[in-house]
Structure formats: structure tokens, C-alpha cells
Design an enzyme around this catalytic site. Sequence first.
Site, PDB file in Angstrom:
ATOM      1  N   ASP A   1       9.500  29.093   7.072  1.00  0.00           N
ATOM      2  CA  ASP A   1       9.529  28.044   8.502  1.00  0.00           C
ATOM      3  C   ASP A   1      10.969  28.841   9.452  1.00  0.00           C
ATOM      4  O   ASP A   1      12.231  28.228   8.849  1.00  0.00           O
ATOM      5  CB  ASP A   1       9.700  27.106   8.214  1.00  0.00           C
TER       6      ASP A   1
ATOM      7  N   LYS B   1      13.037  27.697  20.283  1.00  0.00           N
ATOM      8  CA  LYS B   1      14.193  27.243  20.415  1.00  0.00           C
ATOM      9  C   LYS B   1      15.408  28.026  20.971  1.00  0.00           C
ATOM     10  O   LYS B   1      16.241  28.279  21.475  1.00  0.00           O
ATOM     11  CB  LYS B   1      14.573  26.883  18.979  1.00  0.00           C
TER      12      LYS B   1
ATOM     13  N   TRP C   1      12.202  18.621   8.226  1.00  0.00           N
ATOM     14  CA  TRP C   1      11.228  19.133   9.112  1.00  0.00           C
ATOM     15  C   TRP C   1      10.766  19.857   7.649  1.00  0.00           C
ATOM     16  O   TRP C   1       9.457  20.373   7.158  1.00  0.00           O
ATOM     17  CB  TRP C   1      11.910  20.522   9.559  1.00  0.00           C
TER      18      TRP C   1
HETATM   19  N1  PMP Z   1      10.022  23.290  11.570  1.00  0.00           N
HETATM   20  C1  PMP Z   1      11.281  23.574  12.523  1.00  0.00           C
HETATM   21  C2  PMP Z   1      12.038  23.524  11.168  1.00  0.00           C
HETATM   22  C3  PMP Z   1      11.712  22.573  13.541  1.00  0.00           C
HETATM   23  O1  PMP Z   1      12.671  22.733  14.219  1.00  0.00           O
HETATM   24  C4  PMP Z   1      10.610  21.770  13.842  1.00  0.00           C
HETATM   25  C5  PMP Z   1      10.916  21.634  15.572  1.00  0.00           C
HETATM   26  N2  PMP Z   1      11.646  21.039  15.779  1.00  0.00           N
HETATM   27  C6  PMP Z   1       9.324  22.625  13.548  1.00  0.00           C
HETATM   28  C7  PMP Z   1       8.573  22.687  12.956  1.00  0.00           C
HETATM   29  C8  PMP Z   1       7.680  21.677  14.764  1.00  0.00           C
HETATM   30  O2  PMP Z   1       7.498  22.367  15.745  1.00  0.00           O
HETATM   31  P1  PMP Z   1       6.313  22.108  16.150  1.00  0.00           P
HETATM   32  O3  PMP Z   1       6.773  20.949  17.204  1.00  0.00           O
HETATM   33  O4  PMP Z   1       6.163  22.910  17.158  1.00  0.00           O
HETATM   34  O5  PMP Z   1       5.026  21.730  15.434  1.00  0.00           O
END
Ligand code: PMP
Length: 375
Positions: A175, A199, A105
Site C-alpha cells: 500500500d 495524497k 493504516w
Molecule cells: N492506506 C493509507 C496508507 C492511507 O493513508 C489511507 C487514508 N489516508 C488509506 C489506506 C485509506 O484510503 P481510502 O480512504 O482511499 O480508502
Amino acid sequence: MNPRNALNFSGGPGALPESVLREVQQAIVEVPEVGLSVLGISHRSDWFAAVVDELEHNIRALLGVGENYHVLLLQGGATQQFSMVPMSLLPPDGAPADYLHTGYWSGKVLPAAHREGPIRVAWSGETDGFRHLPSDETLALNRSAPYLHYVSNETVEGLQFHRVLGHDNVLRVCDMSSDFLSRPVEAERFGLIYAHAQKNVGPAGVTVVVVRDDLIQDAPQGLPEFLDYRSHARAHSILNTPPVFAIYVVLLVTRWLMQDVGGLAAMETINRRKAERLYAVLDESDGFYRGRAAERDRSFMNVAFNLPDKTLEQRFLAEAEAAGLSGLKGHRAIGGMRASLYNAVTPEAVEQLADFMDRFRCTVSMPAHGATGVR
Ligand code: PMP
């Protein structure tokens, strides 16, 4: 509770507390104090304004931040923040912002940020397959960077920082999508925290941004209105039609955290115990279950592991599914297995998974007794 809901180890959207699901079930038909379905209540109603107010208040209280932080409830997922953050905080011709590349990520953030201005990858774990996080000694951060961006919990690889990174004189942006409200954080040491809900805190559709007021006031003028934190702050997150349902569920989860769990320190104790239980299964398996993450950097949220070969991994997943344990397949980027232990996953569920894993290992290590699989 429906037994499959009770044993949901999905990486996200993840399990929600049973009591919240019951309240949601009721609210779909009728929110008691309104007499209407939550799916049909106007976002301009007094009721919804009060929902947003209480949720802002709960998140501030849980994180221990004051009124100088905005709590914004935005759309576009965590992914939209990959761009919104640099659009607001990255001067186009100043020093580059420091970004850590610690897994899948944080890697996804880089091209989005790079499009908006200068960034520098201050550390990367790519060559080692993202199996460990940097120690303070190996991090050479720029003390004049406009900000430091990192991901507190790498959802895919199961790596988690157990400390706050960086220098206090450099703005921290984090994040926290996959460990938000799972433990206390020293939130006032961060300039901006973002986390999607799906989550630990709710369904998909809403992303929480906690940002210090002075930072958004200094953002460049002329940003598209919807991508400007100031517009959302002024509108108390009701700039256009927000995801009313998702926001309401997040409110219910924060109430559950405060009233039933007893706050983030209590939540952390439970989460830590769950993770330790599962890591003990890995550690005591004579190498049968191979944890991906270096011990020091193991995530309390996502336990990623492999079995000796792919055939056994397939069999593990099939037998787990047959035993009612779901969501254990690893992320498509790296395969293997991943047990996600978000807030709503109960210690009893983890106990059942641990028992299943012990029995599975015994069965395949003693093939003569293993013909029928593990139930
Ligand atoms: N950051 C993290 C740490 C994630 O785990 C995720 C998706 N699992 C994201 C960003 C992306 O999130 P989204 O699908 O809400 O854009």
C-alpha cells in the site's frame, strides 16, 4: 497562487501543484482539445480512452515497469484494496500471507484481509505505540507465504520504509497510498502496488493499482466482476463509469511530474530536502518539538510531532491557522501535529512553516515577549 492553497499541509486530500489547478480550472469550463467541460465528457469518448492510455503509459514510465504490469484505475479507495488483494491472491486453505502491522493504516487492513483467508501478523509495532519500523534482523518472514503485505508510508504516525522489504521469492504487495510517485521505487520487485490518488497524485475518487499480469490470471474464478482485477484490465479501467474528472487530474499530475519536475529522482531530491528542513527544526528545538518517529524511520511525507502539552498544541494550531498555515492537526487517532509534505507542497511553503515553528517556540519560551502570538 491563493496563499492558503500554497500553505496547505493537509494529510489528505492534499495540496496539488498550482499549474495543475490552473489547467483543471480551465478544463472545468472547457477541455481545450474537446471544447466541452471535463465534467460532461463521456467516459466512452475517444478523448477519454486516450486519457487512460496516456496515464497508463506515464505511470509505467515513472515506475519503470513493462507491459507485463497492468495499470488499473479503480474506485473504492485504498480501503477496497484491503479486500480485493486477498480475494485474488490469498489461497483459502494454503499458508497464511504475512502482514506487517506498523501503524494505523496497516492495522485497518488486517480484519479485512482476515475475512478472506489465512493471514499472519509477522511483526507488530503496537506495543511501542508505532514509533519505529522493523529492521531486517527483527523481521521473521515466512519464505513460503503466498505474499507479504506492508504499507510503505504510515500516514498517521509518519513512519516510512526507506528500503524494499522481504525476500525476492515471496510476492510483495504494498500500500503506497501516501508516498506513491514521491520517489523512485524498484517497482518490478513488487507483484502489486496500490495507492489512492489523494495524497501525491490527484483528488479523491481514483485508486491506482499496478499489478503483474500473471498474478491476476491465477486468481480464483467466480469473483464478483467488479472485484476481479481481470475485468478491469480487460476493460482498460472503463468497466463502468469511472471517475473521469479524478483520472484526468491524475494525468495532469503525471505530466507535471515528468515535464516540470523531471521525474521521480528529482521529486525525491525535493521531497527529501523539504523533510530534512522540518526535522532539523524539531531536532534543534531543545525538546520543544518532539518527533513521533524513530529517526531512522522518519517519513519524508508526514512529519508527526508533539509539543510539551496539549494547551500549547492548541495554541500552536490556532496561531498557525491565523498565519495562513493549514492542515497541521494530527490524525484523530493519535492527536498532536502532522505536517504533510506531499509532492505539491513547495520548499518555500516548508520554509515558511519552519520559520513559523521557530518563532512560535521562541515566543512561548520567552513569555514576556509572547503576549501577542506569532504572525
Ligand atoms: N492506506 C493509507 C496508507 C492511507 O493513508 C489511507 C487514508 N489516508 C488509506 C489506506 C485509506 O484510503 P481510502 O480512504 O482511499 O480508502
